[in-house]
Motif scaffolding. Structure first.
Motif, PDB file in Angstrom:
ATOM      1  N   ARG A 210       0.917  -1.252  -0.123  1.00  0.00           N
ATOM      2  CA  ARG A 210      -0.036  -0.183   0.014  1.00  0.00           C
ATOM      3  C   ARG A 210       0.835   1.522  -0.025  1.00  0.00           C
ATOM      4  N   PHE A 211       0.690   1.962  -0.957  1.00  0.00           N
ATOM      5  CA  PHE A 211       1.332   3.334  -0.878  1.00  0.00           C
ATOM      6  C   PHE A 211       0.388   4.427  -1.444  1.00  0.00           C
ATOM      7  N   PRO A 212       1.009   5.724  -1.161  1.00  0.00           N
ATOM      8  CA  PRO A 212      -0.036   6.901  -1.899  1.00  0.00           C
ATOM      9  C   PRO A 212      -0.026   6.797  -3.220  1.00  0.00           C
ATOM     10  N   GLY A 213      -1.062   7.072  -3.715  1.00  0.00           N
ATOM     11  CA  GLY A 213      -1.213   7.156  -5.195  1.00  0.00           C
ATOM     12  C   GLY A 213      -1.295   5.816  -6.030  1.00  0.00           C
ATOM     13  N   LYS A 214      -1.392   4.594  -5.306  1.00  0.00           N
ATOM     14  CA  LYS A 214      -1.415   3.326  -5.952  1.00  0.00           C
ATOM     15  C   LYS A 214      -2.667   3.413  -6.878  1.00  0.00           C
ATOM     16  N   ALA A 215      -3.751   3.572  -6.499  1.00  0.00           N
ATOM     17  CA  ALA A 215      -4.831   3.580  -7.470  1.00  0.00           C
ATOM     18  C   ALA A 215      -4.748   4.455  -8.572  1.00  0.00           C
ATOM     19  N   ALA A 216      -4.330   5.755  -8.520  1.00  0.00           N
ATOM     20  CA  ALA A 216      -3.992   6.396  -9.792  1.00  0.00           C
ATOM     21  C   ALA A 216      -3.047   5.828 -10.715  1.00  0.00           C
ATOM     22  N   ALA A 217      -1.955   5.395  -9.983  1.00  0.00           N
ATOM     23  CA  ALA A 217      -0.906   4.663 -10.888  1.00  0.00           C
ATOM     24  C   ALA A 217      -1.435   3.497 -11.632  1.00  0.00           C
ATOM     25  N   MET A 218      -2.190   2.908 -10.839  1.00  0.00           N
ATOM     26  CA  MET A 218      -2.673   1.704 -11.599  1.00  0.00           C
ATOM     27  C   MET A 218      -3.656   1.867 -12.718  1.00  0.00           C
ATOM     28  N   GLY A 219      -4.228   2.908 -12.447  1.00  0.00           N
ATOM     29  CA  GLY A 219      -5.300   3.274 -13.395  1.00  0.00           C
ATOM     30  C   GLY A 219      -4.575   3.845 -14.593  1.00  0.00           C
ATOM     31  N   LEU A 220      -3.674   4.646 -14.476  1.00  0.00           N
ATOM     32  CA  LEU A 220      -2.771   4.992 -15.533  1.00  0.00           C
ATOM     33  C   LEU A 220      -2.099   3.950 -16.540  1.00  0.00           C
ATOM     34  N   ILE A 221      -1.621   2.929 -15.731  1.00  0.00           N
ATOM     35  CA  ILE A 221      -1.076   1.803 -16.355  1.00  0.00           C
ATOM     36  C   ILE A 221      -1.946   1.145 -17.272  1.00  0.00           C
ATOM     37  N   MET A 222      -3.496   0.866 -16.641  1.00  0.00           N
ATOM     38  CA  MET A 222      -4.148   0.038 -17.501  1.00  0.00           C
ATOM     39  C   MET A 222      -5.009   0.945 -18.348  1.00  0.00           C
ATOM     40  N   LEU A 223      -4.740   2.152 -18.513  1.00  0.00           N
ATOM     41  CA  LEU A 223      -5.602   3.018 -19.494  1.00  0.00           C
ATOM     42  C   LEU A 223      -5.459   2.566 -20.945  1.00  0.00           C
TER      43      LEU A 223
END
Length: 265
Positions: free
Chosen positions: A85-98
């Motif tokens: 768990r780390f800050p911005g994980k959801a946003a980072a994964m969202g960008l990767i899966m974009l």
């Protein structure tokens, strides 16, 4: 009514594909019924076409390198997504899966502008590899996420408690347990890269990949049966790879004692 709809949908989806071998063995350059007769001469032409062989080698190179790099990146991203768990994980994964939801034509034009105008790179097979890594990595992450979620964290903790370092634990414990997912991800990424056309069309240089070369053959009506023969072979290879990938995925779930809830076949 639902069964009728599903049956009609499957016929609509797969009937054109099933026509490939029909016309590939047809003794005529005209793709139409009635058929003239049975022949294998179109398959014979595949073995004597040097340009086709070069395009096939280009596609195999691009698909192999893209699959390996995508799985390496996907392995790191999937482990970070499941285990930490780390800050911005959801946003980072969202960008990767974009790239999964973006139209390929938009991705292709954007990468062409970035490669040529921003970085001043020449178009080559390596630009195609970079683009294919971008679109294949989300698929690798999706498959490897399931592999890491099925892995019991206590196994890694026990290895560390018994004296293994983190790299040794990953190499001796984690990697063998998620290997079926890695193999499945490799096969899926290889298939996606091998079949991809739009991005390769924009980013390839003087060395075309196989889909781009096939598209160039469509301008010559006499060579269309050769395209049908080649498409038949590619269809069989793609189906075989997908079956192997699904078999590895199910084997990994069975080893982990997890009930199969459906896959990508």
């Amino acid at each position: 009514m639902l069964r009728i709809y599903v049956l009609a949908f499957l016929v609509f989806l797969y009937a054109p594909i099933l026509l490939l071998p029909v016309f590939a063995f047809n003794d005529s350059t005209v793709i139409a019924f009635p058929l003239n007769g049975f022949t294998t001469k179109w398959f014979d032409e595949l073995w004597s076409n040097a340009e086709l062989h070069a395009a096939l080698l280009n596609s195999l190179f691009v698909a192999t390198v893209s699959a390996v790099l995508s799985v390496v990146l996907g392995l790191a991203a999937a482990r970070a997504n499941v285990r930490y768990r780390f800050p911005g994980k959801a946003a980072a994964m969202g960008l990767i899966m974009l790239p999964l939801v973006l139209p390929e034509i938009i991705v292709a034009v954007s990468l062409l502008v970035v490669a040529v105008k921003v970085f001043g790179l020449g178009l080559s097979l390596w630009t195609v590899v970079a683009a294919h890594v971008l679109i294949c990595t989300p698929f690798a992450i999706a498959i490897l996420n399931a592999s890491f979620q099925s892995l019991d964290p206590s196994l890694e903790e026990a290895a560390v408690d018994l004296g293994c370092t983190r790299p040794e634990t990953f190499r001796l414990i984690t990697l063998p347990l998620v290997m079926p997912g890695i193999v499945a991800a490799l096969l899926i990424c290889f298939t996606i890269s091998l079949d991809e056309f739009i991005i390769a069309f924009f980013l390839t240089g003087s060395d075309p990949t196989l889909p781009v070369y096939i598209w160039s053959l469509l301008r010559f009506p006499r060579l269309i049966p050769v395209v049908m023969a080649l498409g038949t072979i590619l269809m069989l290879v793609s189906i075989t790879i997908l079956i192997l990938a699904e078999w590895n995925r199910r084997r990994g779930l069975a080893r982990a004692g997890i009930k199969d809830k459906g896959g990508f076949l």
